[in-house]
Design a protein around this motif. Structure first.
Motif, PDB file in Angstrom:
ATOM      1  N   SER A 183      20.596 -25.827 -44.312  1.00  0.00           N
ATOM      2  CA  SER A 183      21.720 -24.900 -44.392  1.00  0.00           C
ATOM      3  C   SER A 183      22.550 -25.027 -43.118  1.00  0.00           C
ATOM      4  O   SER A 183      22.356 -25.955 -42.324  1.00  0.00           O
ATOM      5  N   ALA A 184      23.475 -24.098 -42.921  1.00  0.00           N
ATOM      6  CA  ALA A 184      24.326 -24.078 -41.731  1.00  0.00           C
ATOM      7  C   ALA A 184      24.720 -22.650 -41.445  1.00  0.00           C
ATOM      8  O   ALA A 184      24.667 -21.788 -42.325  1.00  0.00           O
ATOM      9  N   ASP A 185      25.118 -22.399 -40.208  1.00  0.00           N
ATOM     10  CA  ASP A 185      25.568 -21.055 -39.851  1.00  0.00           C
ATOM     11  C   ASP A 185      26.425 -21.111 -38.596  1.00  0.00           C
ATOM     12  O   ASP A 185      26.612 -22.188 -38.013  1.00  0.00           O
ATOM     13  N   ILE A 186      26.930 -19.928 -38.184  1.00  0.00           N
ATOM     14  CA  ILE A 186      27.909 -19.884 -37.101  1.00  0.00           C
ATOM     15  C   ILE A 186      27.406 -19.163 -35.859  1.00  0.00           C
ATOM     16  O   ILE A 186      28.125 -19.092 -34.851  1.00  0.00           O
ATOM     17  N   TYR A 187      26.187 -18.598 -35.904  1.00  0.00           N
ATOM     18  CA  TYR A 187      25.653 -17.886 -34.743  1.00  0.00           C
ATOM     19  C   TYR A 187      24.137 -17.970 -34.738  1.00  0.00           C
ATOM     20  O   TYR A 187      23.488 -17.773 -35.768  1.00  0.00           O
ATOM     21  N   PHE A 188      23.592 -18.260 -33.561  1.00  0.00           N
ATOM     22  CA  PHE A 188      22.152 -18.244 -33.332  1.00  0.00           C
ATOM     23  C   PHE A 188      21.937 -17.645 -31.949  1.00  0.00           C
ATOM     24  O   PHE A 188      22.491 -18.153 -30.963  1.00  0.00           O
ATOM     25  N   PRO A 189      21.165 -16.577 -31.814  1.00  0.00           N
ATOM     26  CA  PRO A 189      21.090 -15.866 -30.535  1.00  0.00           C
ATOM     27  C   PRO A 189      20.551 -16.690 -29.381  1.00  0.00           C
ATOM     28  O   PRO A 189      20.914 -16.457 -28.222  1.00  0.00           O
ATOM     29  N   ASP A 190      19.699 -17.692 -29.698  1.00  0.00           N
ATOM     30  CA  ASP A 190      19.052 -18.447 -28.624  1.00  0.00           C
ATOM     31  C   ASP A 190      19.442 -19.916 -28.591  1.00  0.00           C
ATOM     32  O   ASP A 190      18.728 -20.752 -28.060  1.00  0.00           O
ATOM     33  N   ALA A 245      23.287 -18.786 -26.162  1.00  0.00           N
ATOM     34  CA  ALA A 245      22.140 -18.437 -25.317  1.00  0.00           C
ATOM     35  C   ALA A 245      22.545 -18.095 -23.894  1.00  0.00           C
ATOM     36  O   ALA A 245      21.931 -17.228 -23.258  1.00  0.00           O
ATOM     37  N   SER A 246      23.559 -18.761 -23.367  1.00  0.00           N
ATOM     38  CA  SER A 246      23.978 -18.528 -21.983  1.00  0.00           C
ATOM     39  C   SER A 246      25.163 -17.567 -21.860  1.00  0.00           C
ATOM     40  O   SER A 246      25.617 -17.281 -20.752  1.00  0.00           O
ATOM     41  N   ASN A 247      25.648 -17.057 -22.988  1.00  0.00           N
ATOM     42  CA  ASN A 247      26.766 -16.118 -22.989  1.00  0.00           C
ATOM     43  C   ASN A 247      26.272 -14.753 -22.496  1.00  0.00           C
ATOM     44  O   ASN A 247      25.457 -14.112 -23.166  1.00  0.00           O
ATOM     45  N   PRO A 248      26.732 -14.276 -21.339  1.00  0.00           N
ATOM     46  CA  PRO A 248      26.197 -13.026 -20.793  1.00  0.00           C
ATOM     47  C   PRO A 248      26.435 -11.817 -21.687  1.00  0.00           C
ATOM     48  O   PRO A 248      25.627 -10.893 -21.713  1.00  0.00           O
ATOM     49  N   VAL A 249      27.530 -11.811 -22.428  1.00  0.00           N
ATOM     50  CA  VAL A 249      27.805 -10.691 -23.328  1.00  0.00           C
ATOM     51  C   VAL A 249      26.816 -10.708 -24.484  1.00  0.00           C
ATOM     52  O   VAL A 249      26.270  -9.670 -24.881  1.00  0.00           O
ATOM     53  N   ASN A 250      26.559 -11.886 -25.034  1.00  0.00           N
ATOM     54  CA  ASN A 250      25.573 -12.001 -26.096  1.00  0.00           C
ATOM     55  C   ASN A 250      24.178 -11.626 -25.589  1.00  0.00           C
ATOM     56  O   ASN A 250      23.417 -10.939 -26.280  1.00  0.00           O
ATOM     57  N   LYS A 251      23.850 -12.067 -24.384  1.00  0.00           N
ATOM     58  CA  LYS A 251      22.536 -11.751 -23.814  1.00  0.00           C
ATOM     59  C   LYS A 251      22.360 -10.239 -23.674  1.00  0.00           C
ATOM     60  O   LYS A 251      21.281  -9.698 -23.947  1.00  0.00           O
ATOM     61  N   ARG A 252      23.419  -9.561 -23.240  1.00  0.00           N
ATOM     62  CA  ARG A 252      23.345  -8.107 -23.117  1.00  0.00           C
ATOM     63  C   ARG A 252      23.185  -7.454 -24.481  1.00  0.00           C
ATOM     64  O   ARG A 252      22.403  -6.503 -24.652  1.00  0.00           O
ATOM     65  N   PHE A 253      23.906  -7.959 -25.488  1.00  0.00           N
ATOM     66  CA  PHE A 253      23.797  -7.430 -26.848  1.00  0.00           C
ATOM     67  C   PHE A 253      22.389  -7.638 -27.399  1.00  0.00           C
ATOM     68  O   PHE A 253      21.799  -6.730 -28.001  1.00  0.00           O
ATOM     69  N   VAL A 254      21.840  -8.835 -27.201  1.00  0.00           N
ATOM     70  CA  VAL A 254      20.481  -9.121 -27.671  1.00  0.00           C
ATOM     71  C   VAL A 254      19.479  -8.189 -26.993  1.00  0.00           C
ATOM     72  O   VAL A 254      18.603  -7.604 -27.649  1.00  0.00           O
TER      73      VAL A 254
END
Length: 379
Positions: free
Chosen positions: A275-282, A287-296
């Motif tokens: 399959s395919a997708d547009i977002y994976f948290p890690d 993974a290195s996006n500080p905003v995403n890291k804070r959200f996670v």
């Protein structure tokens, strides 16, 4: 605490104003997703993710100095119920509605919210007509469209699998039929010669695919494309029953239908699914996006799990709306919609993002397979 607030403001909202005493009243945000039935667990997760983002925004000063209040309702994956919930939100005086797991429900709610002058942001639903402007002239969508997804799957079929015998097992509604049509259209654009050897349609609530898969197996496909948005029940059942039927060829799941929760329910049967997708948290660049890291981290703190793509999209919908409101210093639906449509936003959960003039978020897809119960990126 001051340093944290400055960090949260800069990274989560990109605004830099300090929080103080809350002004009254709160800013009400409506959230409409399935909270029961087959898609209930996923809808609950998206609603929780929006609550997570609301907490982060409130920690950074809220919107226009006011606290965000989330009002969540269950659309039961049913258009008529969705319309009823939309009317409830209008009566509650919400400033924006974030909605959309099932495309038919979104399409039914759009004109109701538009007539009431409430900004309507679709987080998940994929059908292309959502952005046509007929139901909502200020439509905004975070998830990738059927057209974007169709290009990714068509490219895999034609250029990687080089499949000549193609079968479809397709959800029989605006989402499923649109997704299949997009794949076939993209294959046509590639001038790729293939034979559609089987086509099985089913309703969203179906969980028994044994007859359909027996018919597909008899057609001896090189690839079978399963288009099933019921991630709590339908897609795991399709994957398990395909393995039990000893279906040959490559099993491809439509973009965005194989979340970690699906793999967990499907078990070993999911191994080998493409399959395919547009977002994976890690996975980079997330993974290195500080905003995403804070959200996670906040999701793990509040709800004890790591967010998937759907949760990230729900959270991003609220985050981007809040960024636009605080920048413009208004809750006005038209002004905020015009800022988002065709606009760019830096420092979101999804990174630096751009919207097309029609309100569609531009997306980059990553192809993956399931190996050992985990998502593995394809090179």
């Amino acid at each position: 605490m001051k340093q944290f607030r400055h960090w949260a403001s800069a990274l989560v909202l990109g605004l830099g104003f300090a929080s103080g005493a809350w002004a009254q009243p709160t800013v009400k945000v409506g959230v409409i997703f399935p909270l029961s039935g087959g898609a209930g667990p996923q809808g609950q997760h998206v609603s929780n993710a929006i609550q997570t983002m609301a907490a982060l925004i409130n920690e950074s000063g809220g919107v226009l100095g006011r606290k965000i209040e989330i009002i969540a309702r269950d659309d039961e994956s049913t258009p008529a119920v969705g319309v009823s919930r939309a009317n409830e939100m209008i009566a509650q005086g919400v400033s924006v509605v974030i909605e959309g797991w099932n495309s038919p429900v979104t399409l039914a709610m759009q004109p109701v919210l538009a007539r009431a002058g409430v900004l309507d942001i679709t987080a998940i639903s994929k059908a292309d007509p959502i952005l046509s402007g007929e139901g909502n002239p200020f439509a905004i969508r975070l998830n990738s469209s059927n057209s974007q997804d169709g290009s990714v799957i068509a490219n895999y079929i034609a250029n990687i699998a080089k499949a000549k015998r193609v079968a479809f097992v397709t959800q029989n509604d605006a989402y499923g039929n649109g997704a299949q049509a997009s794949i076939e259209l993209e294959l046509k654009k590639l001038n790729y010669s293939y034979e559609k050897v089987a086509e099985e349609k089913f309703p969203f609530t179906q969980a028994d695919f044994r007859v359909a898969l027996t018919n597909v197996k008899a057609a001896n496909p090189d690839v079978t494309i399963a288009i099933n948005a019921n991630e709590g029940l339908g897609m795991p059942a399709t994957i398990r029953q395909a393995r039990q039927s000893r279906l040959g060829g490559v099993f491809i799941a439509a973009v965005g239908t194989v979340a970690p929760s699906v793999i967990q329910v499907a078990g070993d049967a999911a191994n080998g699914v493409i399959s395919a997708d547009i977002y994976f948290p890690d996975v980079e660049p997330f993974a290195s996006n500080p905003v995403n890291k804070r959200f996670v981290a906040k999701s793990q703190e509040m709800f004890k799990y790591t967010p998937d793509k759907f949760m990230a999209l729900g959270a991003s919908a609220l985050q981007i709306w809040a960024m636009a409101v605080n920048e413009l210093k208004t809750l006005d639906r038209e002004a905020v919609a015009k800022r988002i449509r065709g606009g760019q936003f830096k420092g979101t959960v999804m990174g630096d993002v751009t919207f097309e003039p029609n309100g569609q978020l531009r997306s980059s897809h990553l192809l993956f397979s399931v190996q050992g119960g985990k998502i593995t990126m394809q090179k």
